[in-house]
Design an enzyme around this catalytic site. Structure first.
Site, PDB file in Angstrom:
ATOM      1  N   HIS A 144       6.228  -5.698 -10.789  1.00  0.00           N
ATOM      2  CA  HIS A 144       6.230  -5.130 -11.460  1.00  0.00           C
ATOM      3  C   HIS A 144       5.886  -6.981 -12.505  1.00  0.00           C
ATOM      4  CE1 HIS A 144       8.403  -1.429 -12.070  1.00  0.00           C
ATOM      5  NE2 HIS A 144       9.749  -1.792 -11.840  1.00  0.00           N
ATOM      6  N   ASP A 181       9.090   2.561  -5.119  1.00  0.00           N
ATOM      7  CA  ASP A 181      10.004   2.191  -5.737  1.00  0.00           C
ATOM      8  C   ASP A 181       9.937   3.907  -7.568  1.00  0.00           C
ATOM      9  OD1 ASP A 181      11.600   0.274  -6.591  1.00  0.00           O
ATOM     10  OD2 ASP A 181      10.439   1.053  -8.446  1.00  0.00           O
ATOM     11  N   HIS A 183       9.698   3.036  -9.830  1.00  0.00           N
ATOM     12  CA  HIS A 183       9.444   2.506 -11.164  1.00  0.00           C
ATOM     13  C   HIS A 183       7.742   3.185 -10.526  1.00  0.00           C
ATOM     14  CE1 HIS A 183      13.427   1.938 -11.186  1.00  0.00           C
ATOM     15  NE2 HIS A 183      13.373   2.602 -12.247  1.00  0.00           N
ATOM     16  N   ASP A 269      15.303   3.278  -5.417  1.00  0.00           N
ATOM     17  CA  ASP A 269      15.467   3.592  -6.490  1.00  0.00           C
ATOM     18  C   ASP A 269      15.064   5.015  -6.625  1.00  0.00           C
ATOM     19  OD1 ASP A 269      12.992   2.641  -6.834  1.00  0.00           O
ATOM     20  OD2 ASP A 269      13.731   1.873  -8.280  1.00  0.00           O
TER      21      ASP A 269
HETATM   22 ZN    ZN Z   1      12.619   0.079  -9.042  1.00  0.00          ZN
END
Ligand code: ZN
Length: 371
Positions: A144, A181, A183, A269
């Site tokens: 991120h 991931d 996200h 996740d």
């Molecule tokens: Zn994540």
């Protein structure tokens, strides 16, 4: 040749305070008695512990790495961001931007640079042909993080730093990043958005985090058009949906891009018990996805495959998912199983929902014009 496993206990000492879950403490939000952020060292330390207990660790080439140099970091991050981060880290820790869910203690800069160093070393050694493939248990995570901003528990953009470092040494020209991931890999996307030699693919829960990025329309800019692929999946996607996504979208894209190496931004996740998502993946999902990536790497880039650990917030489930990945990477007989598999959808997938997910993938296939 063996599978490399890059880790360092010092990365598990990274910590920060002031949060209950991902919410700043204060007002009506009571501090937690134990822990704070969901990005907790135990999710990673327990990976290493499980590898020790099963004995799989003995089949890996285990090593640490030098801390990433300032020169390495400056290929991705702005001088101002690094200066601000280091100066706060040298005094007593805190956050570069208050309430951005990226706290660190004194020395956090060096811990984050070590996390980047693990990924740099994993990638270098695979590209030099010293290892069969590699896994970096990097912490803090990186996908991120933006050039000038920490974000979503990420303080340095580990994979991006490793790619630019390897490129500066002439070790490879074309890189592909597959980010599973749960996200969106917004940082990696932003860093390489204009770069036609770095393909960035992100499979993520639609509008989970960040809530305003990761749309399929974002395909790269200027001469890099087509070198970014976002695959937002609806909440509730599970084992077969992920495998179908890889088989019908990701692998054809990788084959047409023809990279020198595939790097997996490996978050766990999308686990069915993760507190920060609503997906239903199991250890078997991660094992099967790794198998597909090994097969693809064998076909298109001489087996060159590197994993960098990203998110994953279930202390109980992450170690079993990571063990499954490492078992597959190293072609080991040692199987830790998955004690949570009985409650995941790989056992009894919901066939009606699968039709819905499959039709979404078909729509994406048309959108991306994949044959
Ligand atoms: Zn994540």
């Amino acid at each position: 040749m063996q599978t490399g496993f890059f880790y360092d206990e010092r990365c598990f000492w990274h910590s920060g305070t002031g949060y209950a879950f991902a919410i700043p403490v204060g007002g009506l939000v009571q501090p937690l008695a134990v822990g704070g952020l969901p990005e907790d060292p135990e999710t990673k330390r327990r990976v290493k512990n499980l590898l020790n207990v099963t004995g799989l660790i003995n089949e890996l080439e285990v090593t640490s790495a030098p801390v990433a140099t300032r020169e390495d970091l400056e290929r991705v991050h702005t001088s101002k961001y690094l200066k601000d981060f280091k100066s706060i880290s040298d005094v007593d820790g805190g956050e570069v931007v208050p309430f951005s869910t990226t706290p660190f203690t004194k020395g956090g800069y060096e811990m984050a640079a070590l996390s980047s160093g693990l990924v740099i070393n994993a990638l270098d050694n695979v590209l030099k042909g010293n290892l069969k493939n590699a896994y970096a248990l990097s912490r803090p995570p990186g996908h991120h993080c933006l050039p000038d901003k920490a974000m979503g528990f990420c303080l340095l953009a580990n994979i991006s730093i490793a790619i630019k470092s390897a490129r500066s040494k002439g070790l490879a020209k074309k890189f592909a990043v597959v980010d599973w991931d749960v996200h969106h890999g917004n940082g990696t996307e932003a860093i390489f958005i204009d770069d036609p030699d770095v393909l960035t693919i992100s499979i993520h829960q639609d509008r989970c985090f960040p809530p305003d990025t990761g749309n399929i329309e974002e395909q790269g800019s200027r001469e890099a058009l087509g070198a970014n692929m976002n695959i937002p999946l609806p909440a509730g996607s599970g084992h077969l949906t992920y495998l179908e996504t890889l088989n019908r979208l990701v692998i054809p894209k990788l084959k047409s891009f023809d990279p020198d190496v595939i790097i997996i931004a490996c978050g766990f996740d999308a686990s069915g018990v993760d507190p920060l998502s609503r997906m239903i993946c199991s250890a078997e999902t991660y094992s099967e996805m790794t198998k597909l990536m090994r097969k693809t790497a064998k076909e298109i880039c001489s087996d060159r495959l590197v994993f960098a650990h990203e998110g994953g917030y279930s202390e109980v489930h992450v170690p079993f998912c990571a063990h499954a990945v490492l078992q597959e990477l190293s072609e080991s007989e040692i199987d830790a199983g998955d004690p949570l598999a009985p409650i995941m959808d790989c056992q009894q997938p919901n066939t009606e929902m699968l039709e819905v997910y499959s039709s979404i993938i078909s729509r994406y296939k048309n959108f991306f014009q994949i044959e």
